[in-house]
Design a protein around this motif. Structure first.
Motif, PDB file in Angstrom:
ATOM      1  N   LYS A  66     -43.147 -42.638  12.174  1.00 13.46           N
ATOM      2  CA  LYS A  66     -43.676 -43.366  13.317  1.00 13.46           C
ATOM      3  C   LYS A  66     -45.112 -43.744  13.026  1.00 13.46           C
ATOM      4  O   LYS A  66     -45.806 -43.093  12.234  1.00 13.46           O
ATOM      5  CB  LYS A  66     -43.583 -42.518  14.590  1.00 13.46           C
ATOM      6  N   GLY A  68     -49.063 -44.561  14.360  1.00 10.34           N
ATOM      7  CA  GLY A  68     -49.979 -44.125  15.400  1.00 10.34           C
ATOM      8  C   GLY A  68     -51.394 -44.566  15.116  1.00 10.34           C
ATOM      9  O   GLY A  68     -51.693 -45.139  14.067  1.00 10.34           O
ATOM     10  N   LEU A  81     -49.228 -42.250  19.824  1.00  9.15           N
ATOM     11  CA  LEU A  81     -47.969 -42.405  19.097  1.00  9.15           C
ATOM     12  C   LEU A  81     -46.955 -42.969  20.081  1.00  9.15           C
ATOM     13  O   LEU A  81     -47.178 -42.898  21.301  1.00  9.15           O
ATOM     14  CB  LEU A  81     -47.480 -41.055  18.560  1.00  9.15           C
TER      15      LEU A  81
END
Length: 219
Positions: A66, A68, A81
């Motif tokens: 992910k 962020g 995030l």
């Protein structure tokens, strides 16, 4: 797993409260590199850095990634995030979970040995780790100096951290955390903006911007 990765590692999970190690046990070349990162960060008014977090579970049990962003200004920080925000003004911390529209508020424990984003760029390494320079690698056009850190408190779940420093810019490019259970967490910095225009309001949680948010105040 996802909540643990962020709150447990990036912000407060790399906690090693063992005895300080002997300076003689450390690699002076590694210390020179780490001191360079720390001194550069301390000279900046603020930082905005984008990163990619990759999770690798034991025996390929978990694989996830992910993107962020982290905002830093002195000891204050904000991490965003997908679905989660963590904010601290160095006195109070707010952890917001989007899926349940809930924010948890805590006091910041100034005596804690917890790893915060601000500490990551400063001399966190000098008290709770042994460190050594583990050679250089070339990645994406950058020369990285890789430093292996091992906690002095061997009872902790994390047994090793590899910090990769951009040799030219004296900034952290990547950090990989190894757990005894076989899980690996890699934080790769994709962009680093020094002295960005970041206001103090960035480091507080404004409930008005989150209609209907449930507040769990643990102070």
């Amino acid at each position: 797993m996802k909540k643990f990765v962020l709150t447990g590692l990036l912000l407060s999970g790399i906690v090693f409260s063992g005895m300080a190690q002997s300076k003689a046990a450390n690699d002076p070349k590694a210390k020179t590199v780490l001191d360079g990162v720390s001194n550069k960060f301390k000279s900046l008014k603020s930082v905005v850095a984008n990163f990619v977090l990759r999770v690798e579970g034991a025996k390929n049990g978990v694989n996830d990634s992910k993107k962020g962003t982290v905002y830093l200004k002195g000891a204050k920080y904000k991490v965003t995030l997908p679905g989660q925000e963590i904010i601290s003004d160095n006195k109070t911390s707010w952890t917001y979970a989007k899926d349940v529209n809930e924010v948890t508020i805590n006091n910041v424990d100034q005596s804690s040995g917890a790893m915060t984003p601000a500490k990551l760029f400063t001399n966190f390494y000098d008290k709770d780790y042994l460190y050594r320079l583990d050679g250089e690698t070339n990645e994406k056009g950058k020369v990285l100096q890789n430093i292996e850190l091992t906690p002095t408190d061997k009872s902790k779940n994390i047994f090793k951290v590899i910090v990769s420093v951009d040799k030219k810019n004296q900034s952290i490019a990547k950090m990989k955390v190894f757990e005894k259970n076989g899980n690996h967490y890699t934080y790769e910095i994709t962009s680093f903006t020094p002295n960005a225009n970041v206001t103090d309001a960035t480091f507080t949680f404004d409930a008005k911007k989150y209609p209907g948010v449930e507040v769990v105040d643990l102070r």
